[in-house]
Design an enzyme around this catalytic site. Structure first.
Site, PDB file in Angstrom:
ATOM      1  N   GLY A 320       0.836  -1.191   0.000  1.00 13.51           N
ATOM      2  CA  GLY A 320       0.000   0.000   0.000  1.00 13.51           C
ATOM      3  C   GLY A 320       0.867   1.235   0.000  1.00 13.51           C
ATOM      4  O   GLY A 320       1.669   1.457  -0.905  1.00 13.51           O
ATOM      5  N   GLU A 321       0.687   2.083   1.005  1.00 12.54           N
ATOM      6  CA  GLU A 321       1.466   3.309   1.189  1.00 12.54           C
ATOM      7  C   GLU A 321       1.306   4.304   0.044  1.00 12.54           C
ATOM      8  O   GLU A 321       2.141   5.190  -0.125  1.00 12.54           O
ATOM      9  CB  GLU A 321       2.966   3.012   1.400  1.00 12.54           C
ATOM     10  CG  GLU A 321       3.270   2.170   2.617  1.00 12.54           C
ATOM     11  CD  GLU A 321       3.341   0.693   2.265  1.00 12.54           C
ATOM     12  OE1 GLU A 321       4.179   0.301   1.431  1.00 12.54           O
ATOM     13  OE2 GLU A 321       2.540  -0.078   2.823  1.00 12.54           O
ATOM     14  N   GLY A 322       0.264   4.134  -0.786  1.00 14.07           N
ATOM     15  CA  GLY A 322       0.015   5.080  -1.865  1.00 14.07           C
ATOM     16  C   GLY A 322       0.793   4.822  -3.136  1.00 14.07           C
ATOM     17  O   GLY A 322       0.661   5.576  -4.111  1.00 14.07           O
TER      18      GLY A 322
END
Length: 346
Positions: A320-322
């Site tokens: 994830g984490e953008g």
């Protein structure tokens, strides 16, 4: 104070059909034939309908918002990420050394990290990062509620306030991401409960788990689904029982962006799970979002299908984490530029 979800849902309007028609005509004139630019045209039309108005401006102020939280189910050994991973990743993001921070810098998209429930000391990060923390970690949702009474509402409000702050400061596109170990487990529970999938069908390998870890994760999600299904009729209660502060905050963020007519690029399976909860509150809300990418998680595919969102990219990015939303941003920018910068040849 209890949040009036019905009132909030009523504020979500339909995108601008006139802008949609205007852009469709422009693209046909540009190429001399419909659909010459394929999905770029679909993205340009969708973006224009969200932004509305008689003209389309280039994307000039993208912003990334990452809600960081730890989850109690991590103690069950459902993730390869060790204790303390979330706090270390927050620090690395702030230092600019993570993939997301590197990509964001190259794209001139500032990152805002929100410690909504990281399992760390109160002074672990600078004050602007921790000021919205609801609690330290969440409950193990297979045997206890993720949040105490009132905490889901508090986190939801944080999400709406941050959406307002980013939009008021000039953001024209918001990229939503999550940051936290074991977040795919509550994401799978929420998606499974809202789509009718069972535990074995809704999960994949998450952070890269082996067979033994997958079995433990499946059992955890099975037990958590038993606790989630009785509260499906109450979205806020569902977030408190089976989500966590990050999921509640992302749900509020997404709904407020829809109210404010601002496009959001979704990132991973966690953002998709929050989007499903937001859709439960307002069926029109997904009209204002775009899916940056799709992960290999089966629940992510199902969630995007239920949201009627086609991912821009499929690079099999698990994390994830953008990261996935950031990878999709240049494609969205190119699609918008077809309308904002390119003119038909005389």
């Amino acid at each position: 104070m209890t949040i009036d979800l019905d009132s909030l849902a009523a504020q979500v309007e339909r995108p601008d059909d006139d802008a949609r028609a205007r852009v469709r005509t422009h693209l046909a004139d540009l190429a001399g034939a419909p659909s010459a630019y394929g999905r770029l045209e679909e993205l340009a039309i969708r973006y224009a309908s969200i932004r509305g108005g008689e003209t389309t401006a280039p994307i000039g102020a993208p912003r990334v918002v990452l809600f960081a939280a730890d989850h109690g189910v991590a103690a069950h050994g459902v993730s390869v990420r060790p204790p303390g991973w979330t706090a270390r990743e927050v620090r690395a993001t702030l230092a600019g050394t993570t993939p997301a921070a590197t990509f964001a810098a190259a794209l001139e998209a500032p990152i805002r990290v929100v410690d909504i429930a990281v399992d760390a000391e109160p002074d672990a990060f600078p004050e602007p990062i921790v000021r919205d923390r609801i609690r330290r970690g969440s409950g193990a949702l297979d045997s206890a509620d993720a949040l105490a009474p009132g905490e889901a509402e508090a986190a939801f409000r944080v999400g709406t306030e941050i959406a307002d702050a980013e939009i008021d400061s000039g953001a024209d596109v918001l990229l939503l991401g999550s940051l936290g170990a074991a977040a795919t487990t509550p994401a799978a529970v929420l998606i499974g409960a809202l789509t009718g999938m069972d535990a074995a069908a809704v999960i994949g390998r998450g952070s890269g788990i082996d067979d033994a870890t997958w079995i433990r994760k499946c059992a955890t999600i099975r037990d958590a689904l038993r606790r989630a299904r009785p509260v499906l009729g109450d979205p806020m209660r569902l977030l408190g029982v089976s989500g966590g502060a990050d999921f509640a905050a992302m749900t509020g963020f997404l709904l407020q962006c829809s109210v404010r007519r601002t496009p959001v690029l979704l990132d991973d399976v966690s953002t998709a799970a929050a989007a499903l909860v937001a859709q439960r509150i307002s069926y029109r809300a997904p009209d204002w979002w775009l899916a940056g990418h799709v992960t290999p998680e089966p629940g992510h595919v199902k969630a995007l299908d239920r949201l009627a969102l086609e991912p821009i990219l499929d690079y099999r990015v698990r994390g994830g984490e953008g990261v996935g939303a950031l990878l999709a941003l240049p494609v969205l920018r190119a699609a918008v530029d077809l309308v904002a910068r390119v003119q038909p040849t005389p």
